[in-house]
Design a protein around this motif. Structure first.
Motif, PDB file in Angstrom:
ATOM      1  N   SER A  93       5.659  15.800   5.008  1.00 54.04           N
ATOM      2  CA  SER A  93       5.412  15.898   6.451  1.00 54.04           C
ATOM      3  C   SER A  93       4.692  14.638   6.907  1.00 54.04           C
ATOM      4  N   TYR A  94       4.830  14.327   8.198  1.00 56.07           N
ATOM      5  CA  TYR A  94       4.122  13.185   8.788  1.00 56.07           C
ATOM      6  C   TYR A  94       3.432  13.642  10.067  1.00 56.07           C
ATOM      7  N   ARG A  95       2.172  13.258  10.214  1.00 60.45           N
ATOM      8  CA  ARG A  95       1.459  13.508  11.463  1.00 60.45           C
ATOM      9  C   ARG A  95       0.630  12.276  11.779  1.00 60.45           C
ATOM     10  N   GLY A  96       0.629  11.882  13.047  1.00 57.73           N
ATOM     11  CA  GLY A  96      -0.192  10.745  13.464  1.00 57.73           C
ATOM     12  C   GLY A  96      -1.279  11.212  14.408  1.00 57.73           C
ATOM     13  N   ILE A  97      -2.372  10.453  14.425  1.00 53.70           N
ATOM     14  CA  ILE A  97      -3.490  10.740  15.338  1.00 53.70           C
ATOM     15  C   ILE A  97      -3.845   9.419  16.006  1.00 53.70           C
ATOM     16  N   ASP A  98      -3.672   9.325  17.319  1.00 55.69           N
ATOM     17  CA  ASP A  98      -4.093   8.101  18.022  1.00 55.69           C
ATOM     18  C   ASP A  98      -4.849   8.520  19.280  1.00 55.69           C
ATOM     19  N   SER A  99      -5.910   7.778  19.561  1.00 54.38           N
ATOM     20  CA  SER A  99      -6.716   8.148  20.733  1.00 54.38           C
ATOM     21  C   SER A  99      -6.051   7.703  22.026  1.00 54.38           C
ATOM     22  N   ASP A 100      -5.049   6.854  21.933  1.00 50.63           N
ATOM     23  CA  ASP A 100      -4.414   6.345  23.147  1.00 50.63           C
ATOM     24  C   ASP A 100      -3.139   7.132  23.469  1.00 50.63           C
ATOM     25  N   PRO A 101      -3.122   7.823  24.624  1.00 48.95           N
ATOM     26  CA  PRO A 101      -1.952   8.655  24.954  1.00 48.95           C
ATOM     27  C   PRO A 101      -0.651   7.852  25.061  1.00 48.95           C
ATOM     28  N   LEU A 137       0.834  -1.213   0.000  1.00 51.31           N
ATOM     29  CA  LEU A 137       0.000   0.000   0.000  1.00 51.31           C
ATOM     30  C   LEU A 137       0.864   1.256   0.000  1.00 51.31           C
ATOM     31  N   LEU A 138       1.994   1.187   0.721  1.00 51.91           N
ATOM     32  CA  LEU A 138       2.880   2.361   0.742  1.00 51.91           C
ATOM     33  C   LEU A 138       3.427   2.610  -0.666  1.00 51.91           C
ATOM     34  N   GLU A 139       3.721   1.526  -1.369  1.00 48.86           N
ATOM     35  CA  GLU A 139       4.245   1.682  -2.735  1.00 48.86           C
ATOM     36  C   GLU A 139       3.160   2.223  -3.672  1.00 48.86           C
ATOM     37  N   ALA A 140       1.963   1.654  -3.562  1.00 52.75           N
ATOM     38  CA  ALA A 140       0.880   2.080  -4.457  1.00 52.75           C
ATOM     39  C   ALA A 140       0.404   3.495  -4.129  1.00 52.75           C
ATOM     40  N   GLY A 141       0.587   3.924  -2.887  1.00 50.24           N
ATOM     41  CA  GLY A 141       0.004   5.201  -2.458  1.00 50.24           C
ATOM     42  C   GLY A 141       0.846   6.417  -2.774  1.00 50.24           C
ATOM     43  N   ASP A 142       2.124   6.210  -3.167  1.00 51.90           N
ATOM     44  CA  ASP A 142       2.941   7.338  -3.596  1.00 51.90           C
ATOM     45  C   ASP A 142       3.122   8.389  -2.496  1.00 51.90           C
ATOM     46  N   PHE A 143       3.898   8.071  -1.471  1.00 48.64           N
ATOM     47  CA  PHE A 143       3.993   8.941  -0.293  1.00 48.64           C
ATOM     48  C   PHE A 143       5.095   9.999  -0.396  1.00 48.64           C
ATOM     49  N   ALA A 144       6.006   9.846  -1.369  1.00 46.11           N
ATOM     50  CA  ALA A 144       7.151  10.767  -1.437  1.00 46.11           C
ATOM     51  C   ALA A 144       6.675  12.201  -1.656  1.00 46.11           C
ATOM     52  N   HIS A 145       7.257  13.135  -0.900  1.00 44.16           N
ATOM     53  CA  HIS A 145       6.973  14.577  -1.012  1.00 44.16           C
ATOM     54  C   HIS A 145       5.501  14.919  -0.784  1.00 44.16           C
ATOM     55  N   GLN A 146       4.813  14.080  -0.008  1.00 45.87           N
ATOM     56  CA  GLN A 146       3.396  14.332   0.261  1.00 45.87           C
ATOM     57  C   GLN A 146       3.201  14.650   1.744  1.00 45.87           C
TER      58      GLN A 146
END
Ligand SMILES: C[S@@+](CC[C@H](N)C(=O)[O-])C[C@H]1O[C@@H](n2cnc3c(N)ncnc32)[C@H](O)[C@@H]1O
Length: 267
Positions: free
Chosen positions: A75-83, A43-52
């Motif tokens: 840029s990378y940002r994560g969202i998790d409900s668990d602290p 999925l990472l390959e198919a999703g084209d994450f470079a420079h996104q």
């Protein structure tokens, strides 16, 4: 158990009621999604994450987060409900504040602000309303042309009878102590397209083999797999839970499948 496990989510819950994924994490398992690392990498390959600009919903222990960073996103940002999960990932990535503690239904991120939203093994564990809300939230924060990529638990075939679906749901809830509600390929597609996404045709499938020896080695490496097995053997209460989960997965393995989908927000 390792010291690093002390701050894992649910570490203070009784073993008998701990969510399956955190129980496995406590025993040293790091990949907590149905299609394993292999489907993630596809999925990472198919999703084209470079420079996104990338937002990951529910990074868990941060293994995919590290893979995403290897794709050189803008840029990378994560969202998790668990602290506990959020702080573990921030520590692991050495990026303080990269993962925010928030519910995926309300990330707090601006409209049209990201190119990719990626989420694994998190929609499955939501009820129908929350699934829809999270998909709507992904749609809201994506720029037109942006991709929402999911890796979730599926049911097969599409015409599986309602009573079998219910049996599987009940068995999963009993074994993993999470109200997992997997959907068929067609149902996942409908859920995404009902919100306005155009779902790419080629769903990626992988067998659901989370607790099969070959998959454990592929996901965790030989050392990680050895550590996991050692811990399972050492702790009887945890072992009973793992055996029940494994038995449930095997019993329903013909109907369970991992699905990977790419849904595009129209221009
Ligand atoms: C099964 S784990 C999967 C973790 C990781 N994505 C992986 O595949 O290894 C589920 C993750 O979803 C997070 N989660 C569950 N519901 C959530 C919600 N409504 N909003 C944000 N995160 C959520 C949990 O805290 C946990 O980190």
């Amino acid at each position: 158990m390792e010291k690093s496990n002390e701050n894992l989510p649910e570490h203070d819950r009784p073993i008998s009621t701990m969510s399956g994924h955190w129980l496995l994490a406590k025993l040293g398992k790091r990949v907590l999604r149905p299609g394993g690392k292999e489907l993630t990498l596809k999925l990472l390959e198919a999703g084209d994450f470079a420079h996104q600009d990338v937002v990951e919903l529910a990074p868990g222990l941060g293994l995919t987060a590290a893979e995403i960073l290897r794709c050189r996103p803008k840029s990378y940002r994560g969202i998790d409900s668990d602290p506990n999960a959020a702080s573990k990932v921030n520590e692991r990535l050495n990026l303080p504040g990269a993962v925010l503690v928030a519910d995926a239904t309300a990330t707090g991120l601006p409209d049209n602000s990201t190119d990719v939203v990626f989420g694994e093994a998190m929609l499955t564990m939501q009820g129908e309303k929350a699934k829809t809300k999270i998909i709507q939230e992904a749609f809201r924060i994506l720029r037109p042309g942006g991709r929402y990529i999911i890796h979730e638990l599926g049911l097969t075939p599409d015409d599986l009878s309602p009573s079998t679906k219910q049996d599987i749901q009940r068995a999963l809830a009993k074994a993993i102590k999470v109200n997992a509600r997997p959907l068929t390929d067609a149902e996942w597609r409908d859920k995404l397209s009902d919100t306005g996404f155009a779902v790419r045709d080629n769903t990626l499938f992988a067998p659901m083999r989370l607790l099969q020896p070959r998959r454990i080695i592929a996901d965790e490496g030989l050392r990680g797999a050895g550590r996991f097995v050692f811990n399972v053997l050492r702790f009887p209460a945890e072992r009973r839970r793992v055996i029940e989960m494994r038995r449930t997965f095997i019993q329903h393995q013909d109907s369970l499948v991992a699905v990977g989908m790419i849904a595009v927000k129209p221009q």
